[in-house]
Design a protein around this motif. Structure first.
Motif, PDB file in Angstrom:
ATOM      1  N   GLY A 274      10.595 -15.572 139.142  1.00 22.69           N
ATOM      2  CA  GLY A 274      10.440 -14.645 138.026  1.00 22.69           C
ATOM      3  C   GLY A 274      11.667 -14.568 137.150  1.00 22.69           C
ATOM      4  O   GLY A 274      12.398 -15.555 136.975  1.00 22.69           O
ATOM      5  N   GLU A 275      11.934 -13.367 136.616  1.00 21.26           N
ATOM      6  CA  GLU A 275      13.012 -13.175 135.651  1.00 21.26           C
ATOM      7  C   GLU A 275      13.882 -11.988 136.043  1.00 21.26           C
ATOM      8  O   GLU A 275      13.437 -11.074 136.734  1.00 21.26           O
ATOM      9  CB  GLU A 275      12.439 -12.923 134.248  1.00 21.26           C
ATOM     10  N   ILE A 276      15.128 -12.022 135.572  1.00 18.57           N
ATOM     11  CA  ILE A 276      16.036 -10.893 135.727  1.00 18.57           C
ATOM     12  C   ILE A 276      16.740 -10.665 134.397  1.00 18.57           C
ATOM     13  O   ILE A 276      16.744 -11.534 133.519  1.00 18.57           O
ATOM     14  CB  ILE A 276      17.090 -11.122 136.832  1.00 18.57           C
ATOM     15  N   LEU A 277      17.318  -9.499 134.239  1.00 13.46           N
ATOM     16  CA  LEU A 277      18.171  -9.205 133.088  1.00 13.46           C
ATOM     17  C   LEU A 277      19.603  -9.472 133.515  1.00 13.46           C
ATOM     18  O   LEU A 277      20.040  -8.996 134.569  1.00 13.46           O
ATOM     19  CB  LEU A 277      18.002  -7.744 132.670  1.00 13.46           C
ATOM     20  N   THR A 278      20.335 -10.250 132.742  1.00 13.59           N
ATOM     21  CA  THR A 278      21.680 -10.614 133.158  1.00 13.59           C
ATOM     22  C   THR A 278      22.644 -10.543 131.986  1.00 13.59           C
ATOM     23  O   THR A 278      22.228 -10.433 130.827  1.00 13.59           O
ATOM     24  CB  THR A 278      21.691 -12.019 133.784  1.00 13.59           C
ATOM     25  N   ARG A 279      23.937 -10.609 132.297  1.00 15.67           N
ATOM     26  CA  ARG A 279      24.956 -10.479 131.262  1.00 15.67           C
ATOM     27  C   ARG A 279      25.095 -11.788 130.499  1.00 15.67           C
ATOM     28  O   ARG A 279      25.328 -12.840 131.082  1.00 15.67           O
ATOM     29  CB  ARG A 279      26.287 -10.086 131.894  1.00 15.67           C
ATOM     30  N   TYR A 280      24.948 -11.694 129.179  1.00 19.32           N
ATOM     31  CA  TYR A 280      25.083 -12.875 128.328  1.00 19.32           C
ATOM     32  C   TYR A 280      26.523 -13.020 127.856  1.00 19.32           C
ATOM     33  O   TYR A 280      27.121 -14.066 127.926  1.00 19.32           O
ATOM     34  CB  TYR A 280      24.130 -12.772 127.140  1.00 19.32           C
ATOM     35  N   ASN A 281      27.094 -11.951 127.339  1.00 23.52           N
ATOM     36  CA  ASN A 281      28.521 -11.887 127.033  1.00 23.52           C
ATOM     37  C   ASN A 281      28.937 -10.427 127.128  1.00 23.52           C
ATOM     38  O   ASN A 281      28.228  -9.620 127.710  1.00 23.52           O
ATOM     39  CB  ASN A 281      28.840 -12.508 125.656  1.00 23.52           C
ATOM     40  N   THR A 282      30.077 -10.077 126.573  1.00 25.53           N
ATOM     41  CA  THR A 282      30.608  -8.735 126.797  1.00 25.53           C
ATOM     42  C   THR A 282      29.771  -7.633 126.168  1.00 25.53           C
ATOM     43  O   THR A 282      29.861  -6.480 126.584  1.00 25.53           O
ATOM     44  CB  THR A 282      32.041  -8.638 126.240  1.00 25.53           C
ATOM     45  N   ASP A 283      28.954  -7.940 125.157  1.00 29.98           N
ATOM     46  CA  ASP A 283      28.229  -6.866 124.475  1.00 29.98           C
ATOM     47  C   ASP A 283      26.721  -7.092 124.414  1.00 29.98           C
ATOM     48  O   ASP A 283      26.046  -6.529 123.561  1.00 29.98           O
ATOM     49  CB  ASP A 283      28.774  -6.667 123.055  1.00 29.98           C
ATOM     50  N   SER A 284      26.175  -7.894 125.306  1.00 27.62           N
ATOM     51  CA  SER A 284      24.726  -8.100 125.281  1.00 27.62           C
ATOM     52  C   SER A 284      24.215  -8.556 126.644  1.00 27.62           C
ATOM     53  O   SER A 284      24.937  -9.171 127.428  1.00 27.62           O
ATOM     54  CB  SER A 284      24.342  -9.129 124.212  1.00 27.62           C
ATOM     55  N   LEU A 285      22.949  -8.221 126.897  1.00 26.60           N
ATOM     56  CA  LEU A 285      22.244  -8.652 128.095  1.00 26.60           C
ATOM     57  C   LEU A 285      21.050  -9.488 127.661  1.00 26.60           C
ATOM     58  O   LEU A 285      20.497  -9.280 126.580  1.00 26.60           O
ATOM     59  CB  LEU A 285      21.765  -7.447 128.911  1.00 26.60           C
ATOM     60  N   CYS A 286      20.651 -10.430 128.489  1.00 21.47           N
ATOM     61  CA  CYS A 286      19.532 -11.294 128.118  1.00 21.47           C
ATOM     62  C   CYS A 286      18.642 -11.528 129.335  1.00 21.47           C
ATOM     63  O   CYS A 286      19.043 -11.306 130.482  1.00 21.47           O
ATOM     64  CB  CYS A 286      20.031 -12.631 127.568  1.00 21.47           C
ATOM     65  N   VAL A 287      17.418 -11.972 129.068  1.00 17.73           N
ATOM     66  CA  VAL A 287      16.471 -12.299 130.130  1.00 17.73           C
ATOM     67  C   VAL A 287      16.797 -13.692 130.664  1.00 17.73           C
ATOM     68  O   VAL A 287      16.983 -14.637 129.900  1.00 17.73           O
ATOM     69  CB  VAL A 287      15.025 -12.246 129.608  1.00 17.73           C
TER      70      VAL A 287
END
Length: 611
Positions: A500-513
């Motif tokens: 499936g999917e998780i929400l994870t840290r993309y960079n210091t100011d955003s989260l991505c699927v």
């Protein structure tokens, strides 16, 4: 060029290619640092370093790996006078030794060239089959800018888990010292009883014996009856401290069912305290909300405060609203607190927390505290708070005053322990001690004899034994310390997902699927996926002393390894497996500088000053 010369050139090229392929295949663990691609790098890294193969020089017939600092963002206000970030070096590998080497010794030789580094250690750690730390060995490298070979040895009596690593950090440079630090790595040689490690540890895959044990496991759906005690179903109703350890952060599915377990434990098992892996200042604000001491609408700002956390915000908000309603009708309130020692200075939740108790009658006292918190002058605030205990208890109550003091002390300790690159490096590696110390403090002060606490963190923090591939070289987990303190009163339930999917840290100011990659065939999740089972619980006791592989993702997926090997029977009491993970919230951005909070604090202080 003659035809014969051309033919000879082709043959030599083919020979070199074949030799290189054979060489790479023989170096199963990348001890010669010949590969930096994610599939073959093999080494665990606590922080991904900047690195490349340096083709400008040859050392003993091969190109070395060079690790260098990341460039500072020139648009940042923190870049003034700085060209590079410090190097935080932490490479390590874990090996499972077979039976038969109890009377032998391991020797580790490292060929390395450090430039501009402060300290570098070659470290070797031995654990037994139950992941209990037996002994360690270490060697400090010379800081000279030259190639050097160092050796570290360790007796292997009762050792079954062997961890080898290189740990260090660069010097604290003068403001305009732009000469970058570097570390060149040529090769490492690990020998056990005179044999190369590749001859001793050939494979980490599940054995036939382990697969047989998995086929005999008993599975149970613990969420089918909502009006029964889940802890009683899984045999943990007599435990005082129950840790829920998620193997991956960012799964809305795990969040949902973890909160279901917590709610069920509150209703049926006298759980009166919830501790979460979240920042302590935000935890105080959560506790004010669920205890009805802040306005009902304050949940909106609270959700903005945690927008950068890897929780599904809808599930978290739903749980906090439920707990607030529960506390309005319950004779004994349930508290919720954070145990994360690091402090979000831009959000500065302690300012908001203290302002909830503001009294016009004691305006000078509150103004001095709020001004100090706004300026992050925590030690000055501590002096004011200690000197005015009686007055503050009048407005806050003794319990809230005590919590505020405990959190303030924790923030000061972390702040003092991380002022230099060296202090910050070791403070981060020893993070589990802070989690334990904060949890122990809250449990000791707030929990009565017949009450329970749920501790909700990542599994790597919750597990009962030392971590085989943790933050090397500090392998003691929060859970191992809680076991030492509370003995059999402590239990762990791991929560994991198949796909499936998780929400994870993309960079210091955003989260991505992030779509979870397919687990390697030797992981437990892969085995369970093939059974076709959905959500289920299984105890770990039938697994015995064998080592199993499970998922492990923290703030973001690692560059190369997102699973770890562990003795589950020694580290946990049971596992809850969910076949499919949903990420919940879609990708989101947030203001990392929290300018809205900064302006709000200034408005409050100016208002108090003008009145």
């Amino acid at each position: 060029m003659s035809k014969q010369t051309y033919k000879k050139l082709i043959m030599n090229s083919l020979f070199c290619i074949c030799s290189l392929n054979l060489y790479c295949q023989q170096d199963l663990f990348n001890l010669d640092f010949h590969s930096i691609d994610s599939l073959n790098f093999q080494w665990h890294v606590s922080q991904l370093p900047m690195m490349k193969i340096d083709s400008t020089q040859q050392i003993q017939g091969k190109y070395p790996l060079v690790i260098f600092p990341e460039k500072v963002n020139r648009n940042s206000i923190h870049s003034l006078g700085r060209e590079n970030h410090p190097i935080m070096l932490n490479l390590h590998q874990a090996f499972q030794l077979p039976v038969g080497y109890e009377n032998d010794t391991v020797t580790v030789d490292l060929h390395i060239r450090p430039i501009g580094m402060n300290k570098i250690y070659l470290w070797v750690i031995g654990m037994n089959l139950h992941q209990e730390l037996l002994r360690t060995g270490s060697v400090i490298l010379s800081n000279k800018d030259e190639w050097q070979t160092v050796r570290c040895s360790l007796p292997l009596k009762d050792v079954r888990h062997l961890t080898v690593g290189i740990v260090g950090h660069s010097k604290r440079k003068d403001q305009f010292d732009f000469l970058p630090s570097k570390v060149y790595l040529d090769r490492m040689v690990i020998r056990v009883a005179g044999q190369d490690i590749a001859q001793v540890c050939r494979s980490k895959s599940l054995s036939v014996e382990q697969m047989g044990r998995l086929s005999g496991l008993v599975y149970e759906n613990v969420f089918d009856e909502s009006d029964e005690s889940i802890l009683q179903k899984i045999g943990l109703q007599n435990k005082k401290i129950i840790a829920l350890g998620e193997t991956v952060h960012g799964s809305a599915t795990i969040n949902k069912y973890a909160f279901e377990i917590i709610k069920n434990s509150i209703l049926y098992d006298n759980c009166r305290l919830v501790l979460m892996e979240t920042e302590m200042g935000v935890g105080l604000k959560m506790n004010l909300y669920v205890c009805g001491q802040s306005h009902e609408s304050s949940i909106q700002e609270l959700m903005r405060d945690v927008a950068g956390y890897l929780f599904d915000l809808e599930e978290l908000e739903s749980f906090l609203v439920w707990l607030r309603k529960h506390n309005t009708v319950s004779t004994t309130k349930v508290r919720i607190l954070g145990i994360e020692g690091t402090y979000n200075y831009t959000s500065n939740a302690l300012f908001d927390y203290m302002y909830e108790f503001y009294s016009e009658i004691d305006k000078p006292l509150f103004y001095s505290i709020l001004k100090g918190l706004s300026r992050l002058q925590f030690e000055d605030v501590q002096d004011v708070v200690n000197q005015n205990k009686e007055r503050l208890v009048k407005w806050m109550g003794s319990d809230e005053y005590g919590l505020f003091v405990d959190v303030l002390n924790g923030i000061i300790r972390m702040n003092n322990d991380s002022r230099t690159p060296e202090e910050y490096f070791y403070a981060m590696l020893n993070r589990d001690f802070d989690l334990y110390d904060n949890a122990r403090t809250f449990i000791g002060k707030l929990l009565k004899e017949d009450e329970k606490v749920i501790v909700y963190t990542h599994y790597k923090h919750a597990q009962k034994k030392e971590s085989v591939t943790g933050s090397f070289p500090y392998m003691h987990t929060m859970g191992s310390r809680l076991v030492a303190k509370f003995q059999n009163d402590y239990a762990v339930v791991a929560l994991t997902v198949g796909c499936g999917e998780i929400l994870t840290r993309y960079n210091t100011d955003s989260l991505c699927v992030h779509k979870l990659e397919e687990s390697p065939v030797h992981t437990l999740e892969s085995v369970w996926m093939r059974t076709g089972l959905n959500d289920m619980y299984t105890p770990t006791q039938p697994l015995g002393d064998s080592v199993y592989c499970i998922r492990s993702i923290g703030n973001s997926p690692r560059w190369n390894k997102n699973y770890e090997y562990t003795n589950l029977d020694a580290c946990a009491d049971g596992i809850i497996y969910f076949r499919n993970s949903l990420s919940g919230n879609s990708s989101r951005r947030f203001d990392i500088n929290r300018l809205d909070k900064y302006r709000k604090r200034n408005r409050i202080l100016n208002k108090l000053l003008s009145n």
